[in-house]
Design an enzyme around this catalytic site. Structure first.
Site, PDB file in Angstrom:
ATOM      1  N   ASP A   1       0.843  -1.203   0.000  1.00 58.31           N
ATOM      2  CA  ASP A   1       0.000   0.000   0.000  1.00 58.31           C
ATOM      3  C   ASP A   1       0.879   1.254   0.000  1.00 58.31           C
ATOM      4  O   ASP A   1       0.373   2.380  -0.035  1.00 58.31           O
ATOM      5  CB  ASP A   1      -1.004  -0.005   1.173  1.00 58.31           C
ATOM      6  CG  ASP A   1      -0.343  -0.007   2.528  1.00 58.31           C
ATOM      7  OD1 ASP A   1       0.906  -0.073   2.601  1.00 58.31           O
ATOM      8  OD2 ASP A   1      -1.077   0.065   3.538  1.00 58.31           O
ATOM      9  N   SER A   2       2.207   1.055  -0.041  1.00 54.98           N
ATOM     10  CA  SER A   2       3.121   2.173  -0.296  1.00 54.98           C
ATOM     11  C   SER A   2       2.854   2.765  -1.671  1.00 54.98           C
ATOM     12  O   SER A   2       3.368   3.836  -1.997  1.00 54.98           O
ATOM     13  CB  SER A   2       4.583   1.714  -0.182  1.00 54.98           C
ATOM     14  OG  SER A   2       4.808   0.582  -0.989  1.00 54.98           O
TER      15      SER A   2
ATOM     16  N   ASP B   1      -0.963  -6.400  -0.327  1.00 52.32           N
ATOM     17  CA  ASP B   1      -1.200  -5.695   0.936  1.00 52.32           C
ATOM     18  C   ASP B   1      -2.691  -5.442   1.141  1.00 52.32           C
ATOM     19  O   ASP B   1      -3.364  -4.925   0.237  1.00 52.32           O
ATOM     20  CB  ASP B   1      -0.482  -4.337   0.884  1.00 52.32           C
ATOM     21  CG  ASP B   1       0.419  -4.100   2.068  1.00 52.32           C
ATOM     22  OD1 ASP B   1       0.368  -4.883   3.044  1.00 52.32           O
ATOM     23  OD2 ASP B   1       1.199  -3.122   2.015  1.00 52.32           O
TER      24      ASP B   1
ATOM     25  N   LYS C   1      -0.703  -9.450   3.093  1.00 53.10           N
ATOM     26  CA  LYS C   1       0.015  -8.869   4.228  1.00 53.10           C
ATOM     27  C   LYS C   1      -0.905  -7.903   4.956  1.00 53.10           C
ATOM     28  O   LYS C   1      -1.679  -7.177   4.326  1.00 53.10           O
ATOM     29  CB  LYS C   1       1.278  -8.133   3.759  1.00 53.10           C
ATOM     30  CG  LYS C   1       2.066  -7.507   4.921  1.00 53.10           C
ATOM     31  CD  LYS C   1       3.407  -6.958   4.497  1.00 53.10           C
ATOM     32  CE  LYS C   1       3.358  -5.583   3.882  1.00 53.10           C
ATOM     33  NZ  LYS C   1       2.785  -4.538   4.773  1.00 53.10           N
TER      34      LYS C   1
ATOM     35  N   GLU D   1      -1.006  -5.331   8.776  1.00 47.70           N
ATOM     36  CA  GLU D   1      -0.197  -4.711   9.829  1.00 47.70           C
ATOM     37  C   GLU D   1      -0.801  -4.971  11.208  1.00 47.70           C
ATOM     38  O   GLU D   1      -2.030  -4.987  11.359  1.00 47.70           O
ATOM     39  CB  GLU D   1      -0.105  -3.201   9.573  1.00 47.70           C
ATOM     40  CG  GLU D   1       0.575  -2.861   8.255  1.00 47.70           C
ATOM     41  CD  GLU D   1       0.676  -1.359   7.994  1.00 47.70           C
ATOM     42  OE1 GLU D   1       0.321  -0.564   8.897  1.00 47.70           O
ATOM     43  OE2 GLU D   1       1.096  -0.990   6.889  1.00 47.70           O
TER      44      GLU D   1
ATOM     45  N   GLU E   1       9.495  -3.509  10.508  1.00 49.88           N
ATOM     46  CA  GLU E   1       9.887  -2.215   9.928  1.00 49.88           C
ATOM     47  C   GLU E   1      10.246  -1.214  11.025  1.00 49.88           C
ATOM     48  O   GLU E   1       9.534  -1.086  12.037  1.00 49.88           O
ATOM     49  CB  GLU E   1       8.731  -1.652   9.079  1.00 49.88           C
ATOM     50  CG  GLU E   1       9.061  -0.273   8.478  1.00 49.88           C
ATOM     51  CD  GLU E   1       8.071   0.205   7.434  1.00 49.88           C
ATOM     52  OE1 GLU E   1       7.125  -0.540   7.105  1.00 49.88           O
ATOM     53  OE2 GLU E   1       8.263   1.339   6.952  1.00 49.88           O
TER      54      GLU E   1
HETATM   55  O1  KIV Z   1       3.605  -1.077   1.586  1.00 50.08           O
HETATM   56  C1  KIV Z   1       4.802  -1.380   1.615  1.00 50.08           C
HETATM   57  O2  KIV Z   1       5.563  -1.171   0.656  1.00 50.08           O
HETATM   58  C2  KIV Z   1       5.318  -2.016   2.817  1.00 50.08           C
HETATM   59  C3  KIV Z   1       6.799  -2.218   2.928  1.00 50.08           C
HETATM   60  C4  KIV Z   1       7.501  -0.953   3.236  1.00 50.08           C
HETATM   61  C5  KIV Z   1       7.135  -3.285   3.887  1.00 50.08           C
HETATM   62  O3  KIV Z   1       4.569  -2.331   3.682  1.00 50.08           O
END
Ligand code: KIV
Length: 273
Positions: free
Chosen positions: A50-51, A89, A118, A120, A191
């Site tokens: 989600d970056s 994500d 993934k 959090e 992280e």
């Molecule tokens: O969204 C992302 O790119 C991440 C990484 C920085 C681990 O969660």
């Protein structure tokens, strides 16, 4: 090993890299072109993170990314058919509401092409992780500096420097990592925490840890592709640009603009007669 000869990365193969195996190399990608570049370079895992919010949408936080957007980006990465394992994500709001939503939205990412999801958090999302795993969807956890906790952290701040059991403190992070492991996750991103704490977590959990800003003791490492390529104007202090593609891209476009302004483009070679 060439790109075509290397075996497809699987979840059991990720688990086998715990302790002593070759460290896992994870890189983000958000579309087919960059996924094919990352895959050709031999990455083990592609994170459709989600970056994408900061890297591609120009947002300050990751909080605004929607499920539809994540599905779109996962499907573009999947279209590249990478040998690397595709991790999608779960965006903010897609699992914080409880296990039922967590499973429903994980299914959506798998249908879009993700091979694992993934999310959090630790103790507070353990029940959701277990529910997703029961649905046969592999889960990668993420503890420490969790960008979806932006407002709670007061910004994207290094975690684990204080003692205690409040969110973001050292003991709580150990509990969070333990909870993710016990819930059945197949890997854990750590992280933005001191290297010693990441090493302790890596030692204590049974699954591979993948660090970013977490020192060299993790079982793997992850970087945001646009940071690695030097495409982002401002990246975190713990990210390394292996090349300055932003300057190279600006130079290339500037050369083209100059050619157009000077009537040097198109040249004879690119002119149809
Ligand atoms: O969204 C992302 O790119 C991440 C990484 C920085 C681990 O969660």
């Amino acid at each position: 090993m060439t790109e075509t000869s290397r075996p497809k990365m699987t979840v059991p193969a990720v688990l086998a890299r715990k302790n002593g195996g070759e460290p896992l190399a994870m890189v983000t990608a958000y579309d087919a072109t960059f996924a094919s570049i990352v895959d050709a370079a031999g990455a083990d895992m592609i994170l459709v993170g989600d970056s994408v919010a900061s890297v591609m949408q120009g947002a300050r936080t990751t909080l605004g990314v929607s499920m539809e957007q994540m599905e779109y980006h996962v499907s573009m990465v999947a279209a590249a058919r990478p040998r690397a394992l595709i991790v999608g994500d779960l965006p903010f709001g897609s699992y914080q509401t409880g296990p039922r939503d967590a499973v429903t939205n994980s299914v959506r990412l798998v249908k879009a092409g993700a091979e694992a999801v993934k999310l959090e958090g630790g103790v507070t999302v353990a029940e959701s992780i277990a529910a997703i795993v029961r649905a046969d969807i592999p889960v990668v956890g993420h503890v420490g500096l969790t960008p979806q906790s932006y407002h709670r952290m007061g910004g994207n701040k290094i975690q684990g420097r204080t003692s205690g059991d409040t969110a973001g403190s050292r003991e709580r992070l150990l509990d969070d990592a333990h909870a993710v492991d016990q819930a059945g996750a197949c890997a854990l991103v750590i992280e933005g925490v001191p290297a010693e704490l990441a090493a302790e977590i890596t030692d204590k959990v049974s699954i591979p840890t993948i660090g970013i800003g977490a020192g060299g003791s993790c079982d793997g490492q992850v970087l945001v592709l646009h940071d690695l390529l030097g495409l982002t104007p401002k990246s975190p202090s713990f990210a390394k640009a292996y090349v300055d593609l932003r300057s190279a891209a600006i130079d290339a476009v500037r050369a083209y603009v100059g050619d157009v302004h000077g009537r040097a483009w198109p040249d004879e070679e690119h002119t149809i007669r």
